[in-house]
Every structure is written in structure tokens, then in C-alpha cells.
Design a protein around this motif. Sequence first.
Motif, PDB file in Angstrom:
ATOM      1  N   THR A 196     -54.344 -27.316  45.938  1.00 45.14           N
ATOM      2  CA  THR A 196     -53.593 -26.711  44.840  1.00 45.14           C
ATOM      3  C   THR A 196     -54.098 -25.301  44.547  1.00 45.14           C
ATOM      4  N   ILE A 197     -55.402 -25.117  44.576  1.00 40.86           N
ATOM      5  CA  ILE A 197     -55.983 -23.793  44.320  1.00 40.86           C
ATOM      6  C   ILE A 197     -55.585 -22.805  45.413  1.00 40.86           C
ATOM      7  N   GLU A 198     -55.563 -23.283  46.648  1.00 42.43           N
ATOM      8  CA  GLU A 198     -55.121 -22.416  47.751  1.00 42.43           C
ATOM      9  C   GLU A 198     -53.683 -21.961  47.536  1.00 42.43           C
ATOM     10  N   ASP A 199     -52.842 -22.895  47.085  1.00 44.32           N
ATOM     11  CA  ASP A 199     -51.439 -22.555  46.835  1.00 44.32           C
ATOM     12  C   ASP A 199     -51.310 -21.573  45.666  1.00 44.32           C
ATOM     13  N   ILE A 200     -52.139 -21.732  44.650  1.00 47.13           N
ATOM     14  CA  ILE A 200     -52.104 -20.823  43.497  1.00 47.13           C
ATOM     15  C   ILE A 200     -52.537 -19.423  43.909  1.00 47.13           C
ATOM     16  N   MET A 201     -53.581 -19.356  44.725  1.00 46.61           N
ATOM     17  CA  MET A 201     -54.067 -18.050  45.198  1.00 46.61           C
ATOM     18  C   MET A 201     -52.981 -17.331  46.002  1.00 46.61           C
ATOM     19  N   ALA A 202     -52.283 -18.103  46.827  1.00 46.11           N
ATOM     20  CA  ALA A 202     -51.208 -17.514  47.631  1.00 46.11           C
ATOM     21  C   ALA A 202     -50.056 -17.074  46.736  1.00 46.11           C
ATOM     22  N   LEU A 203     -49.710 -17.897  45.746  1.00 47.09           N
ATOM     23  CA  LEU A 203     -48.622 -17.567  44.822  1.00 47.09           C
ATOM     24  C   LEU A 203     -48.913 -16.287  44.047  1.00 47.09           C
ATOM     25  N   LYS A 204     -50.176 -16.105  43.650  1.00 50.37           N
ATOM     26  CA  LYS A 204     -50.571 -14.949  42.852  1.00 50.37           C
ATOM     27  C   LYS A 204     -50.972 -13.749  43.714  1.00 50.37           C
ATOM     28  N   ASN A 205     -50.837 -13.896  45.042  1.00 48.05           N
ATOM     29  CA  ASN A 205     -51.196 -12.817  45.973  1.00 48.05           C
ATOM     30  C   ASN A 205     -52.639 -12.352  45.787  1.00 48.05           C
ATOM     31  N   VAL A 206     -53.528 -13.322  45.579  1.00 49.06           N
ATOM     32  CA  VAL A 206     -54.947 -13.010  45.409  1.00 49.06           C
ATOM     33  C   VAL A 206     -55.647 -13.180  46.753  1.00 49.06           C
ATOM     34  N   ASN A 207     -56.333 -12.151  47.186  1.00 46.54           N
ATOM     35  CA  ASN A 207     -57.072 -12.199  48.453  1.00 46.54           C
ATOM     36  C   ASN A 207     -58.340 -13.027  48.266  1.00 46.54           C
ATOM     37  N   VAL A 208     -58.446 -14.119  49.002  1.00 49.22           N
ATOM     38  CA  VAL A 208     -59.595 -15.024  48.868  1.00 49.22           C
ATOM     39  C   VAL A 208     -60.886 -14.333  49.278  1.00 49.22           C
ATOM     40  N   ASP A 209     -60.829 -13.494  50.284  1.00 46.36           N
ATOM     41  CA  ASP A 209     -62.037 -12.832  50.790  1.00 46.36           C
ATOM     42  C   ASP A 209     -62.621 -11.852  49.772  1.00 46.36           C
ATOM     43  N   ALA A 235     -73.433 -28.632  29.469  1.00 47.17           N
ATOM     44  CA  ALA A 235     -73.190 -28.235  30.850  1.00 47.17           C
ATOM     45  C   ALA A 235     -73.570 -26.786  31.107  1.00 47.17           C
ATOM     46  N   SER A 236     -73.522 -25.960  30.075  1.00 46.63           N
ATOM     47  CA  SER A 236     -73.763 -24.530  30.259  1.00 46.63           C
ATOM     48  C   SER A 236     -75.153 -24.246  30.789  1.00 46.63           C
ATOM     49  N   GLU A 237     -76.084 -25.198  30.596  1.00 44.94           N
ATOM     50  CA  GLU A 237     -77.448 -24.978  31.083  1.00 44.94           C
ATOM     51  C   GLU A 237     -77.502 -24.982  32.600  1.00 44.94           C
ATOM     52  N   GLY A 238     -76.536 -25.686  33.222  1.00 46.14           N
ATOM     53  CA  GLY A 238     -76.565 -25.790  34.678  1.00 46.14           C
ATOM     54  C   GLY A 238     -75.436 -25.065  35.362  1.00 46.14           C
ATOM     55  N   LEU A 239     -74.713 -24.214  34.646  1.00 53.18           N
ATOM     56  CA  LEU A 239     -73.582 -23.515  35.226  1.00 53.18           C
ATOM     57  C   LEU A 239     -73.829 -22.025  35.302  1.00 53.18           C
ATOM     58  N   VAL A 240     -73.192 -21.430  36.286  1.00 54.34           N
ATOM     59  CA  VAL A 240     -73.261 -19.982  36.439  1.00 54.34           C
ATOM     60  C   VAL A 240     -71.883 -19.428  36.094  1.00 54.34           C
ATOM     61  N   ASN A 241     -71.834 -18.320  35.380  1.00 49.13           N
ATOM     62  CA  ASN A 241     -70.566 -17.735  34.954  1.00 49.13           C
ATOM     63  C   ASN A 241     -69.869 -17.087  36.150  1.00 49.13           C
ATOM     64  N   LEU A 242     -69.034 -17.893  36.811  1.00 49.89           N
ATOM     65  CA  LEU A 242     -68.363 -17.399  38.015  1.00 49.89           C
ATOM     66  C   LEU A 242     -67.007 -16.831  37.674  1.00 49.89           C
ATOM     67  N   ASN A 274     -61.903 -12.018  46.463  1.00 54.00           N
ATOM     68  CA  ASN A 274     -62.032 -12.699  45.166  1.00 54.00           C
ATOM     69  C   ASN A 274     -62.533 -14.131  45.347  1.00 54.00           C
ATOM     70  N   PRO A 275     -63.684 -14.310  45.982  1.00 56.77           N
ATOM     71  CA  PRO A 275     -64.175 -15.673  46.272  1.00 56.77           C
ATOM     72  C   PRO A 275     -64.538 -16.458  45.007  1.00 56.77           C
ATOM     73  N   GLN A 276     -64.929 -15.716  43.963  1.00 62.92           N
ATOM     74  CA  GLN A 276     -65.363 -16.402  42.745  1.00 62.92           C
ATOM     75  C   GLN A 276     -64.195 -17.049  41.994  1.00 62.92           C
ATOM     76  N   LEU A 277     -62.989 -16.508  42.173  1.00 68.29           N
ATOM     77  CA  LEU A 277     -61.839 -17.044  41.450  1.00 68.29           C
ATOM     78  C   LEU A 277     -61.555 -18.489  41.833  1.00 68.29           C
ATOM     79  N   SER A 278     -61.577 -18.782  43.131  1.00 71.57           N
ATOM     80  CA  SER A 278     -61.282 -20.146  43.568  1.00 71.57           C
ATOM     81  C   SER A 278     -62.343 -21.122  43.075  1.00 71.57           C
ATOM     82  N   VAL A 279     -63.609 -20.654  43.029  1.00 76.10           N
ATOM     83  CA  VAL A 279     -64.703 -21.506  42.541  1.00 76.10           C
ATOM     84  C   VAL A 279     -64.521 -21.797  41.053  1.00 76.10           C
ATOM     85  N   SER A 280     -64.175 -20.765  40.298  1.00 77.10           N
ATOM     86  CA  SER A 280     -63.992 -20.929  38.858  1.00 77.10           C
ATOM     87  C   SER A 280     -62.782 -21.803  38.552  1.00 77.10           C
ATOM     88  N   LEU A 281     -61.680 -21.585  39.285  1.00 78.28           N
ATOM     89  CA  LEU A 281     -60.488 -22.397  39.087  1.00 78.28           C
ATOM     90  C   LEU A 281     -60.757 -23.859  39.419  1.00 78.28           C
TER      91      LEU A 281
END
Length: 335
Positions: free
Chosen positions: A81-94, A328-335, A96-103
Motif C-alpha cells: 500500500t505504501i509503495e502504491d501511495i508513493m507512486a500515486l504522489k510521485n514521490v521518489n523513493v530513492d 514509545a517515544s523513548e525508542g523511536l527516531v523522528n523519521l 525520500n527513503p524516510q517517508l516510506s518508513v514513517s508512513l
Amino acid sequence: MSEAGDKMVVQVWFYFYCVCVWRFLKFILRKLTGRCELQRICYNNKPGAGRSLKIETSLKASKNKLLQTAVTVHPDAIEKTIEDIMALKNVNVDTNPQLSVSLQACLLQIVGYRNLTLEVERLRREAYDADNNQHEEMLHQLWKLLKPGVPLEARISKQWCEIGFQGDDPKTDFRGMGLLGLCNLVYFAEKENASALQILSDSLQPKSRDVGKDDFSKTSKLEWEMKKFDKSIGYSFAIVGINITDLAYNLLISGALKTHLYNVAPESPTLHHFQQTFCFLMQEFHKFWIEEDPLDIMEFNRVRTKFYKRILKQLQNTDMALCPHFAASEGLVNL
């Protein structure tokens, strides 16, 4: 046209006006920043409820079916689903790698919360069955955890009142919350045993404590004053546990608990997180009951309602984690 009709027309017109303005602003921001709304949310908000709630709102409000249904996909389909969203929004995965992780982190929480509500609802709808060996084993486990070393004389017994059931057969007390009430009580008695035993002991104390002359002669003046004015509890432990289960259930179903669970579950919220929350609510309600110092158990509904409103107010803060040590914020990185 009547006054009510005029008012409705104005409200409809205002709604569509706001929608148009909102979509226009989104378009302008996209042109100015070069980022879609999902990118702006992910990059401008730290992990947790604040970010996931905004992502959820954005997806649900979208006109695109792919985005609308993203919040209800199967967990195994999130990555696709995230791959499809990235394609729909014309976001370059290479680039914007952090976007897919955050999503992915957001969708895991959003989809996980939905699945948790289904699991909790299933447990609530499952009636306690005295002919079900698993149900009976859980009930006996609850007795052993709360009354260690004390044998249960019979399955139908007045002894059940010692741990806060209303009659000689606990199954009748589970009608409102089904198996969910029993699961939560067993979890609390097992995972927070010392706390559960202390609360049970306190709950058995009578409302008034009269200290006689014999007692006074055996204690110091300070100890006597402490006994005389010590606030007592006086409620049925198991029945209150089932009531607090109902309170936690309503927080979950209404969506109010998203704030807490999105902040304490780095990925998908599970039944484990819900039951941890129940333990916290049991401990907090116990302290709240003592602070309120009600005259008797007849004030339970008043105290419960006041406690519920206090928890709701806390959950309005998107940074709120009811159980800070699970944040959870103690173990998360702001991606």
C-alpha cells in the motif's frame, strides 16, 4: 423557506466553502514546498499520536480510494500500500527513503488499532461458559492468584465474594463484558500481582473504623489518630474490575484511547497494550476512589463518571501516555 431550512443551507454552504479553501491551501503548499500533505505531516511531526492522528485524518479525508482504504488494509498489505501511495504522489523513493518508513510506522498503528478494537469486541461478545474448560481454568487461576494458599471449597461458593464477586457463581457477573472482563482481571492479578493483592485487601476494609478502648490502650496516640481517620475503601474488587474494563472498552471504541496507544506502541497496538492500560486504570481508580472518599458504594457511579472525565481530558493532549514507562517515544527516531 423556514428558519431551520435557512440555517441548514448556510451550514452546507459553509462546509463546502471550507472544503474548497482547504483543498486550495493544500495545492498552494504543495507548489511552495514541493511536498505533498503526507510528506509535510511526516517530516514536521515527531513519531507518536500527533503524527499518526494527522496521517489518519488526511487519508480518510482524501478523495482518492487508495488513500481512503489505506487505513483498513490487512497488516501484510501495508508495505504494498505504501509503495502504491508513493507512486500515486510521485514521490521518489530513492530521494525520500524516510517517508516510506514513517508512513509504515503510522499505518501499523492505525491498522493495528482497528484490529485491536475487533479483537476486544470479540472477547466482549464471548459469553462466559461454565462448560468451557478454558473459561473455568481462567476463573480458577484468578482465585489462586488473588487467594494464594486458600483452597476453593466448591465451584459454586460464597467464597467468591471474598474477591469481590456479587454471588456464589461469578459467571453471572461477566454478562456485561463477557470474557473480556475475566481476561483483564486475570492479567492484572498475574502481571501486577502485588498491586492487585494490595487493592483487594484495601477493598475489603469497612467504611468506618471505630477504635475501641482496648485498641487505644495498645497503640500510641499518633497510631490511634491514624487508624481513626484512615480513609477506607469498601468496594467489590472483581465487580469494580469489570466496571473498569467497561470504561477502558468505551475509551477504545470511541477512539479516545488512540492518543495513549499511538504513544506507547511503536508498531501495532495489541491486546497486551490494552491490558496494560487496564492495569493502569485499575491502580489510578483505586487512588481516585480514596481521594474522593465517598460515603459508601452507592456513590460509585458518581466517582466513576468523574474519573472517566478526568481520563478523557488527559487524552486530549496528543503527547499523553497514560503509562509513561511504556512511552514509545523513548525508542523511536523522528523519521
